[in-house]
Design a protein around this motif. Structure first.
Motif, mmCIF file in Angstrom:
data_model
loop_
_atom_site.group_PDB
_atom_site.id
_atom_site.type_symbol
_atom_site.label_atom_id
_atom_site.label_comp_id
_atom_site.label_asym_id
_atom_site.label_seq_id
_atom_site.Cartn_x
_atom_site.Cartn_y
_atom_site.Cartn_z
ATOM 1 N N THR A 242 0.847 -1.188 0.000
ATOM 2 C CA THR A 242 0.000 0.000 0.000
ATOM 3 C C THR A 242 0.881 1.237 0.000
ATOM 4 N N VAL A 243 0.284 2.334 -0.429
ATOM 5 C CA VAL A 243 0.935 3.631 -0.311
ATOM 6 C C VAL A 243 0.042 4.518 0.546
ATOM 7 N N THR A 244 0.655 5.274 1.430
ATOM 8 C CA THR A 244 -0.089 6.201 2.286
ATOM 9 C C THR A 244 0.516 7.595 2.163
ATOM 10 N N GLY A 245 -0.344 8.598 2.274
ATOM 11 C CA GLY A 245 0.094 9.983 2.218
ATOM 12 C C GLY A 245 -0.322 10.714 3.477
ATOM 13 N N SER A 246 0.599 11.506 4.024
ATOM 14 C CA SER A 246 0.362 12.155 5.310
ATOM 15 C C SER A 246 0.732 13.631 5.270
ATOM 16 N N LEU A 247 0.187 14.367 6.229
ATOM 17 C CA LEU A 247 0.521 15.786 6.369
ATOM 18 C C LEU A 247 1.917 15.996 6.938
ATOM 19 N N ASP A 248 2.645 14.903 7.195
ATOM 20 C CA ASP A 248 4.048 15.060 7.584
ATOM 21 C C ASP A 248 4.949 15.248 6.363
ATOM 22 N N GLY A 249 4.319 15.295 5.174
ATOM 23 C CA GLY A 249 5.087 15.529 3.955
ATOM 24 C C GLY A 249 5.781 14.293 3.424
ATOM 25 N N LYS A 250 5.230 13.109 3.720
ATOM 26 C CA LYS A 250 5.845 11.861 3.278
ATOM 27 C C LYS A 250 4.805 10.942 2.632
ATOM 28 N N LEU B 283 7.939 14.621 0.082
ATOM 29 C CA LEU B 283 7.148 15.416 -0.847
ATOM 30 C C LEU B 283 7.563 16.881 -0.798
ATOM 31 N N ARG B 284 7.334 17.583 -1.884
ATOM 32 C CA ARG B 284 7.631 19.007 -1.922
ATOM 33 C C ARG B 284 6.578 19.810 -1.164
ATOM 34 N N SER B 285 5.369 19.256 -1.090
ATOM 35 C CA SER B 285 4.289 19.877 -0.316
ATOM 36 C C SER B 285 3.736 18.842 0.648
ATOM 37 N N SER B 286 3.515 19.247 1.898
ATOM 38 C CA SER B 286 3.002 18.306 2.896
ATOM 39 C C SER B 286 1.488 18.175 2.847
ATOM 40 N N SER C 10 0.054 -2.179 -11.493
ATOM 41 C CA SER C 10 1.304 -2.901 -11.743
ATOM 42 C C SER C 10 2.271 -2.802 -10.576
ATOM 43 N N GLY C 11 2.080 -1.787 -9.726
ATOM 44 C CA GLY C 11 3.006 -1.536 -8.625
ATOM 45 C C GLY C 11 4.219 -0.726 -9.021
ATOM 46 N N ASN C 12 4.259 -0.242 -10.271
ATOM 47 C CA ASN C 12 5.436 0.484 -10.753
ATOM 48 C C ASN C 12 5.414 1.972 -10.426
ATOM 49 N N PHE C 13 4.223 2.530 -10.229
ATOM 50 C CA PHE C 13 4.116 3.976 -10.026
ATOM 51 C C PHE C 13 3.162 4.282 -8.880
ATOM 52 N N VAL C 14 3.416 5.405 -8.219
ATOM 53 C CA VAL C 14 2.456 5.969 -7.267
ATOM 54 C C VAL C 14 2.254 7.430 -7.641
ATOM 55 N N ALA C 15 1.085 7.950 -7.306
ATOM 56 C CA ALA C 15 0.766 9.347 -7.583
ATOM 57 C C ALA C 15 0.169 9.972 -6.338
ATOM 58 N N CYS C 16 0.314 11.271 -6.212
ATOM 59 C CA CYS C 16 -0.272 11.977 -5.079
ATOM 60 C C CYS C 16 -0.512 13.428 -5.459
#
Length: 346
Positions: A74-82, A99-102, A112-118
Motif C-alpha cells: 500500500t501507499v499512504t500519504g500524510s501531512l508530515d510531507g511523506k 514530498l515538496r508539499s506536505s 502494476s506496482g510500478n508507479f504511485v501518484a499523489c
C-alpha cells in the motif's frame, strides 16, 4: 429584474423540486425494497476482523491509503510531507518518499506496482517511479501534472500510462503520463470532485462530489451518461461494486448508500444503529455482500448490503478515519486516520 442571489435561490428550488419529482417517479417503478426482497436469505455471521498490522511511521495525520494490484503493498500519504510504501504482510516500510508539499489529500498506486501518484493543496499531481531512485535514494519523479485551478482531491491509474484526476476546480482530467499531456478535460460537477472509483473492466468510472451527486463516466470518450441523486450532503467516497453494475457511497449526511446503474436509482441506504457519525470512506468486499465505511467516530462500520443489516464495527483507531481501501484479493482492508497510524485488518 430580481437580484442575482434571489434568482439563484429560485433556480435551486426549481432544481430540488425537479429532483424530488424524478425520485418519486423512479420510486413508482420499484415493486419492493432490497431488504424486503432479500428477507428470506440466511443471515450472515458477524465479521470477526482484527488488526493484523499496525503501521507506524507517519508523524502527522494520514489522509489517504491505496493498495497495489498485488494486494500486498500500500501507499499512504500524510501531512508530515511523506509518502510511505508498506509491505502489509510484514508491516515493513519499503520506501519513504519526501514530498515538496506536505498538504497531500489523495494517493494512488498503479495496479502494476510500478508507479504511485499523489496531490493535494499544491494544485498539482505528482507521479513517482518506485523502481527508479533519484540522487537522494527516493523514488524518482516522472511527471508533475500542472494546470489545476483548485486542489487535487482524487487520482486513479487506468494503467501505467494513463491517470484520471478530480479536483477542487470541479473538473476531471485524463492524462497521458508518457507525454504529460491532458487528453481529456471536462467540467464534471457543480462542486469539488472528491472521489473517483474505476469499474472492474476499466471502461467506466464513478465520481462523488460536494454537490451531493454521483456521476458515471466512460473512460473511452469522457462522456457522462448518468447522474445519481439521493444524498443531502457531500459525497466523500465512492466505490464500484465488483459486479460492475452497482456502486457504494459514503457521505457527510451520515448515511452510506448503494446505487444501481441499470436501474438508475438508489437500492439501499445504510445507517448506524447508534450514534450519528458522518462517513468519510467506503469499500466493498470481494463478493459485494459487505460494505465497509470509515467514519468520524473513529470506527469502521460494516453492513450486509443485501439485508441492509448492521454487521458490526472495527475498533482501534483513536481519531477520525480518513481513508479505507479493500485489497483487490479481498483478503485485507487498510485504513488510515488522523491518529497518524495505518491499520491492516484481516
Amino acid at each position: 429584474m430580481p437580484p442575482k442571489d434571489e434568482e439563484t435561490v429560485k433556480l435551486q428550488k426549481e432544481l430540488e423540486e425537479l429532483i424530488k419529482k424524478c425520485q418519486e417517479e423512479a420510486g413508482k417503478c420499484s415493486d419492493c425494497k432490497l431488504e424486503e426482497k432479500c428477507a428470506d436469505l440466511a443471515d450472515m455471521p458477524k465479521i470477526r476482523l482484527t488488526t493484523k498490522k499496525l503501521l507506524k511511521g507517519h508523524i502527522n495525520k494520514v489522509n489517504s491509503v491505496h493498495y497495489s494490484g498485488d494486494s500486498r503493498h500500500t501507499v499512504t500519504g500524510s501531512l508530515d510531507g511523506k509518502l510511505i510504501i508498506w509491505d502489509t504482510w510484514t508491516g515493513n516500510k519499503i520506501q519513504v518518499i519526501p514530498l515538496r508539499s506536505s498538504w497531500v489529500m489523495s494517493v494512488a498506486f498503479a495496479k502494476s506496482g510500478n508507479f504511485v501518484a499523489c496531490g493535494g493543496m499544491d494544485n498539482m499531481c505528482t507521479v513517482y517511479d518506485v523502481n527508479n531512485r533519484d540522487g537522494t535514494g527516493a523514488a524518482k519523479i516522472t511527471r508533475e501534472l500542472l494546470g489545476y485551478e483548485g486542489f487535487l482531491s482524487s487520482c486513479r491509474f487506468l494503467d501505467d500510462q494513463t491517470l484520471v484526476t478530480g479536483s477542487g476546480d470541479m473538473k476531471i482530467c485524463v492524462w497521458n503520463l508518457e507525454s504529460g499531456v491532458r487528453t481529456q478535460e471536462y467540467e464534471a460537477h457543480a462542486g469539488d470532485v472528491v472521489s473517483i472509483s474505476l469499474s472492474p473492466d476499466q471502461n467506466k468510472f464513478v465520481t462523488g462530489s460536494v454537490d451531493k451527486t454521483c456521476k458515471l463516466w466512460d473512460t473511452r470518450d469522457g462522456k457522462c451518461f448518468q447522474t445519481f441523486f439521493g444524498h443531502s450532503a457531500d459525497v466523500n467516497s465512492v466505490c464500484f461494486h465488483p459486479n460492475g453494475y452497482n456502486f457504494a457511497t459514503a457521505s457527510e449526511d451520515k448515511t452510506c448508500r448503494l446505487f444501481d446503474i441499470r436501474g438508475d436509482q438508489e437500492l439501499a441506504c445504510y445507517k448506524p444503529p447508534s450514534g450519528n457519525p458522518g462517513f468519510t470512506s467506503c469499500g466493498l468486499s470481494l463478493s459485494g455482500r459487505f460494505i465497509f465505511c470509515g467514519s468520524d467516530d473513529n470506527n469502521v462500520h460494516i453492513w450486509d448490503t443485501l439485508k441492509c443489516a448492521h454487521n458490526g464495527t472495527l475498533q482501534g483507531h483513536e481519531n477520525r478515519i480518513t481513508s479505507l481501501c479493500v485489497a483487490p484479493s479481498g483478503l485485507g482492508i487498510s485504513t488510515c486516520s488522523w491518529d497518524n497510524h495505518v491499520r491492516v485488518w484481516g
